[in-house]
Design a protein around this motif. Sequence first.
Motif, mmCIF file in Angstrom:
data_model
loop_
_atom_site.group_PDB
_atom_site.id
_atom_site.type_symbol
_atom_site.label_atom_id
_atom_site.label_comp_id
_atom_site.label_asym_id
_atom_site.label_seq_id
_atom_site.Cartn_x
_atom_site.Cartn_y
_atom_site.Cartn_z
ATOM 1 N N THR A 13 0.846 -1.191 0.000
ATOM 2 C CA THR A 13 0.000 0.000 0.000
ATOM 3 C C THR A 13 0.885 1.247 0.000
ATOM 4 O OG1 THR A 13 -1.629 -1.262 1.238
ATOM 5 C CG2 THR A 13 -1.933 1.121 1.210
ATOM 6 N N ASN A 24 -3.409 7.917 -3.664
ATOM 7 C CA ASN A 24 -3.387 6.504 -3.264
ATOM 8 C C ASN A 24 -3.034 5.624 -4.453
ATOM 9 O OD1 ASN A 24 -4.444 6.750 -0.402
ATOM 10 N ND2 ASN A 24 -5.958 7.888 -1.595
ATOM 11 N N ARG A 27 -2.943 0.165 -3.738
ATOM 12 C CA ARG A 27 -3.889 -0.062 -2.660
ATOM 13 C C ARG A 27 -4.053 -1.547 -2.349
ATOM 14 N NH1 ARG A 27 -8.896 1.242 -3.455
ATOM 15 N NH2 ARG A 27 -8.812 0.566 -5.603
#
Length: 351
Positions: A13, A24, A27
Amino acid sequence: MERKSILSVKDLTISFNTFEGEVNAVRGVTFDLEEGETLALVGESGSGKSVSTKAITQLLPKRNTTISKGEIWYHDQDLLKTSSKDMKKIRGKDIAMIFQDPMTSLNPTLTVGRQIAEPLIEHQAMSKQAAKTEAISLMKKVGIIGAEQRFQQYPHQFSGGMRQRVMIAIALACHPKILIADEPTTALDVTIQAQIIDLLKELQAEFDTSTIFITHDLGVVANIADRVAVMYAGRIVEIGTVDEIFYNPKHPYTWGLLASMPTMKMEREDLYTIPGSPPNLLNVPTGDPFASRNMYALEIDFQEEPQMFKVSDTHYAATWLLHPNAPEIEVPDEIKRRNERFATILATKGE
Ligand SMILES: Nc1ncnc2c1ncn2[C@@H]1O[C@H](COP(=O)(O)OP(=O)(O)OP(=O)(O)O)[C@@H](O)[C@H]1O
Ligand SMILES: [Mg+2]
């Protein structure tokens, strides 16, 4: 056949701290690289292919990268916890990389020969003379004609294709266990691309290197990969053997991706276009991030992100369509028709 894993990525992550906020990028990526295999990583631009693989050898910028979760096991060490000093020894010797643009990876001020010989001196403790002899033999092996003379030349004296051959020679100099190739042929013209792919295939068979191969060319994937991982919005959404992914894809994103990607030989007209565009990773939508582009999306797709469903021992896909209660949906004919072009490549593979 039972295979052993050489690299094990677990729940990786990664986010980037940017002006706009937290991106992000990766993930929860999980996959194994098996000994001797070629695993292709595919997915639209921005899906997290490069970031996931750069994490393996700690090539992400320290300044704004946060790796908030995950493990990357190589033998008995977690590469995310390896010191930069130890990583320097691993890089090049155990795990080598080739990138799209060889000019940025080569040092313009040093001769090509020296750049091939250096890792041999550093990692293999070869003498200068032995390293030179080995470097010249490597240059010949990757198809550089006049290797003895060209040893003394600088990167700018080489064409794009020849520079990529130099990068391959550097990458393979120390017989790495793992090779990560991030779009190694994208910058080259089609004929040269084909030559470089053939060369990589040959060398991989000779050295039995385990390879992660990132490409936008699904013809190349069909040609060289044993397994394929499809990435979308920072996740692997489908993974399976090359035959499972091409002949029996389960994720609607994979259906669209296969039909939308040009192959080295295929004309670009008549390709499918996946509607819409990938989500903004600053603000990943609730549910399946592919839902708004998915004409088969169910209600739950907008509420909850699907986990991986098992299709076979080697095949997994993260789509609610695989839930036992989901309606049965066939791959649309329009998509099927466009994907048939891969069948010949798969059928003639290895010939
Ligand atoms: N250093 C960085 N700082 C901020 N964001 C970054 C950084 N590096 C990558 N990103 C973002 O992370 C996401 C994933 O990028 P990545 O380079 O892994 O995509 P990719 O799948 O390799 O795409 P492509 O096929 O275009 O190479 C993108 O949204 C990208 O903009
Ligand atoms: Mg990339």
